[in-house]
Design a protein around this motif. Sequence first.
Motif, PDB file in Angstrom:
ATOM      1  N   SER A 150      22.773  16.860  75.131  1.00 57.34           N
ATOM      2  CA  SER A 150      23.627  17.256  76.253  1.00 57.34           C
ATOM      3  C   SER A 150      25.093  17.398  75.823  1.00 57.34           C
ATOM      4  N   GLY A 151      25.361  17.207  74.549  1.00 58.73           N
ATOM      5  CA  GLY A 151      26.727  17.311  74.036  1.00 58.73           C
ATOM      6  C   GLY A 151      27.061  18.725  73.597  1.00 58.73           C
ATOM      7  N   PRO A 152      28.200  18.879  72.948  1.00 55.38           N
ATOM      8  CA  PRO A 152      28.688  20.211  72.588  1.00 55.38           C
ATOM      9  C   PRO A 152      27.873  20.929  71.511  1.00 55.38           C
ATOM     10  N   PHE A 153      27.010  20.196  70.782  1.00 54.20           N
ATOM     11  CA  PHE A 153      26.273  20.819  69.678  1.00 54.20           C
ATOM     12  C   PHE A 153      24.830  21.146  70.027  1.00 54.20           C
ATOM     13  N   GLY A 154      24.348  20.680  71.179  1.00 55.86           N
ATOM     14  CA  GLY A 154      22.983  20.967  71.600  1.00 55.86           C
ATOM     15  C   GLY A 154      21.930  20.173  70.850  1.00 55.86           C
ATOM     16  N   GLY A 155      22.322  19.169  70.127  1.00 54.06           N
ATOM     17  CA  GLY A 155      21.414  18.316  69.362  1.00 54.06           C
ATOM     18  C   GLY A 155      22.180  17.611  68.268  1.00 54.06           C
ATOM     19  N   THR A 156      21.465  16.823  67.494  1.00 52.96           N
ATOM     20  CA  THR A 156      22.134  16.101  66.415  1.00 52.96           C
ATOM     21  C   THR A 156      22.535  17.066  65.303  1.00 52.96           C
ATOM     22  N   ILE A 157      23.552  16.639  64.555  1.00 53.94           N
ATOM     23  CA  ILE A 157      24.052  17.448  63.445  1.00 53.94           C
ATOM     24  C   ILE A 157      24.115  16.592  62.178  1.00 53.94           C
ATOM     25  N   ALA A 158      24.019  17.243  61.039  1.00 57.83           N
ATOM     26  CA  ALA A 158      24.131  16.559  59.754  1.00 57.83           C
ATOM     27  C   ALA A 158      25.581  16.152  59.512  1.00 57.83           C
TER      28      ALA A 158
END
Length: 151
Positions: free
Chosen positions: A53-61
């Motif tokens: 639900s954050g600005p990236f649409g999912g986890t990021i590396a």
Amino acid sequence: MSIRVASVAELPGAVGQTAVGEWFEISQERIAGFADVTEDWQWIHLDAERAASGPFGGTIAHGYLTLSLIPFLGAGMLPIKGVTRGINYGSDKVRFINMVRVGKRVRMRQKLIGAEPKAGGMQLKNECTIEIEGEAKPACIAETISVVYGA
């Protein structure tokens, strides 16, 4: 595709050549493992529900995870016969341009931009661009410096 040289002495003649590696998927397990090793447990890397639900649409590396993949992604791109050892000497101009979302595939485009004799070996400077499949902007661009020694 690799940069073509036969020996350490031929490296200066290869300046300007580019190689492109294979695609490699960035999994949540790899991200979590990197978080454990570096003790960087920020939610944007590990909390899939919150990150969705954050600005990236999912986890990021982690950016440094992406950077740390350079030796792996570049393996075989610059095969040199007769090398007895190689060392990392440093990096210049490291930039994180784009985020790598979990499940994306990355690959490296490596350009040899310098080769000069140094301390009985050959100092190499490579421009390493880590591309993200399907995206216009790369994840990372770094100039890496190494020294190789050969017979």
